[in-house]
Design an enzyme around this catalytic site. Structure first.
Site, PDB file in Angstrom:
ATOM      1  N   ARG A  25      32.857  25.342  62.137  1.00  0.00           N
ATOM      2  CA  ARG A  25      33.893  26.487  61.989  1.00  0.00           C
ATOM      3  C   ARG A  25      33.806  27.107  60.564  1.00  0.00           C
ATOM      4  NH1 ARG A  25      39.162  23.276  62.223  1.00  0.00           N
ATOM      5  NH2 ARG A  25      37.630  21.717  61.258  1.00  0.00           N
ATOM      6  N   GLU A  30      40.375  21.484  48.865  1.00  0.00           N
ATOM      7  CA  GLU A  30      41.679  21.221  48.396  1.00  0.00           C
ATOM      8  C   GLU A  30      41.202  22.123  46.994  1.00  0.00           C
ATOM      9  OE1 GLU A  30      44.364  17.858  46.445  1.00  0.00           O
ATOM     10  OE2 GLU A  30      43.686  17.527  48.683  1.00  0.00           O
ATOM     11  N   GLN A  48      53.576  33.056  38.664  1.00  0.00           N
ATOM     12  CA  GLN A  48      53.014  34.232  38.886  1.00  0.00           C
ATOM     13  C   GLN A  48      51.771  34.138  39.282  1.00  0.00           C
ATOM     14  OE1 GLN A  48      54.032  37.198  36.075  1.00  0.00           O
ATOM     15  NE2 GLN A  48      52.155  38.441  36.661  1.00  0.00           N
ATOM     16  N   ASN A  50      48.093  36.156  39.672  1.00  0.00           N
ATOM     17  CA  ASN A  50      47.316  37.560  39.408  1.00  0.00           C
ATOM     18  C   ASN A  50      45.950  37.457  39.925  1.00  0.00           C
ATOM     19  OD1 ASN A  50      49.523  38.575  38.314  1.00  0.00           O
ATOM     20  ND2 ASN A  50      49.019  38.025  36.427  1.00  0.00           N
ATOM     21  N   HIS A  63      43.621  36.178  25.541  1.00  0.00           N
ATOM     22  CA  HIS A  63      45.125  36.681  25.589  1.00  0.00           C
ATOM     23  C   HIS A  63      46.071  35.293  25.559  1.00  0.00           C
ATOM     24  CE1 HIS A  63      43.357  40.151  27.695  1.00  0.00           C
ATOM     25  NE2 HIS A  63      43.586  40.443  26.764  1.00  0.00           N
ATOM     26  N   LYS A  73      47.702  28.427  32.753  1.00  0.00           N
ATOM     27  CA  LYS A  73      47.098  28.968  33.658  1.00  0.00           C
ATOM     28  C   LYS A  73      45.986  28.208  34.434  1.00  0.00           C
ATOM     29  CE  LYS A  73      46.874  33.483  30.980  1.00  0.00           C
ATOM     30  NZ  LYS A  73      45.916  34.428  30.202  1.00  0.00           N
ATOM     31  N   HIS A 120      43.021  32.681  26.259  1.00  0.00           N
ATOM     32  CA  HIS A 120      42.386  32.764  27.221  1.00  0.00           C
ATOM     33  C   HIS A 120      41.586  34.178  27.572  1.00  0.00           C
ATOM     34  CE1 HIS A 120      41.440  33.216  31.715  1.00  0.00           C
ATOM     35  NE2 HIS A 120      40.499  32.335  31.451  1.00  0.00           N
ATOM     36  N   GLU A 144      53.276  39.109  24.548  1.00  0.00           N
ATOM     37  CA  GLU A 144      51.960  39.174  24.429  1.00  0.00           C
ATOM     38  C   GLU A 144      51.231  39.091  23.192  1.00  0.00           C
ATOM     39  OE1 GLU A 144      49.141  41.822  27.292  1.00  0.00           O
ATOM     40  OE2 GLU A 144      50.683  43.061  26.117  1.00  0.00           O
ATOM     41  N   LYS A 170      42.927  47.798  24.230  1.00  0.00           N
ATOM     42  CA  LYS A 170      43.749  46.853  23.473  1.00  0.00           C
ATOM     43  C   LYS A 170      43.015  45.471  23.187  1.00  0.00           C
ATOM     44  CE  LYS A 170      46.493  44.993  26.493  1.00  0.00           C
ATOM     45  NZ  LYS A 170      47.753  44.419  27.351  1.00  0.00           N
ATOM     46  N   ASP A 171      41.917  45.090  23.818  1.00  0.00           N
ATOM     47  CA  ASP A 171      41.384  44.072  23.574  1.00  0.00           C
ATOM     48  C   ASP A 171      40.452  44.256  22.302  1.00  0.00           C
ATOM     49  OD1 ASP A 171      42.488  42.673  25.502  1.00  0.00           O
ATOM     50  OD2 ASP A 171      40.705  42.325  26.703  1.00  0.00           O
TER      51      ASP A 171
END
Length: 190
Positions: A25, A30, A48, A50, A63, A73, A120, A144, A170-171
């Site tokens: 199939r 996991e 959250q 993303n 960040h 994360k 990260h 931030e 921004k970075d």
């Protein structure tokens, strides 16, 4: 098949692998089990989720969010590949300013747990790279913060030369670690 969870050079950052089980199939694997990660000190409570899509040579980061909105994360590549970096920004940590760098790809199906107190970022190695972030706190713009990915003090060896990577405005403006806003204190194993 149980998850294989291993500490990296910075023990609070965990590399997670699982076996792909195949049959006629397709396949199944996991990728997350709260109890297995909690047993290793990673309390992953999902607040959250993303996903970013990047072309090759796009660099996103480094960040993090300041306390009390710090984010852990759990990250994974769904399509393509990245050079992923977790930088310790916890004051007083024996690993402060050190990083873990690892390739994550759809092919190797590895995940990386990056606890709060780490900056990260990643650089996409392939076009149309899909990157999934499962975060323990919601994004809070007022919290931030970040570190310039090309700060020479970090000793990071990105896969592409500085002039070839694509960064957001921004970075580009993120400060070096020596000037970054920091409010994480090392408290031992997270």
């Amino acid at each position: 098949m149980p998850l294989e969870i291993a500490a990296t050079d910075i023990p609070d950052v965990l590399l997670i692998r699982s076996e792909l089980l195949r049959d006629d199939r397709g396949g199944f694997l996991e990728t997350f089990r709260h109890s297995a990660l909690a047993a290793r000190g990673a309390d992953v409570r999902v607040a959250q989720v993303n996903e970013s899509i990047s072309e090759a040579k796009v660099l996103r980061g480094l960040h993090y969010q300041l306390e009390p909105k710090g984010q852990g994360k759990l990250v994974r590549v769904l399509r393509g590949a990245v050079f992923d970096v977790a930088l310790d920004v916890r004051r007083g940590s024996p690993w402060f300013g050190q990083h873990v760098a690892i390739e994550l790809s759809a092919e190797n199906r590895s995940l990386l747990w990056i606890p709060p107190g780490f900056a990260h970022g990643f650089c996409a190695l392939e076009d149309d790279t899909h990157f999934l972030y499962v975060q323990t706190a919601e994004y809070a713009p007022e919290s931030e913060a970040g570190v310039n990915a090309f700060d020479p003090a970090l000793g990071l060896q990105w896969p592409f030369p500085r002039d070839d990577v694509i960064l957001s405005d921004k970075d580009l403006e993120l400060p070096p670690l020596s000037s970054a806003r920091l409010n994480f204190d090392y408290r031992g194993k997270l």
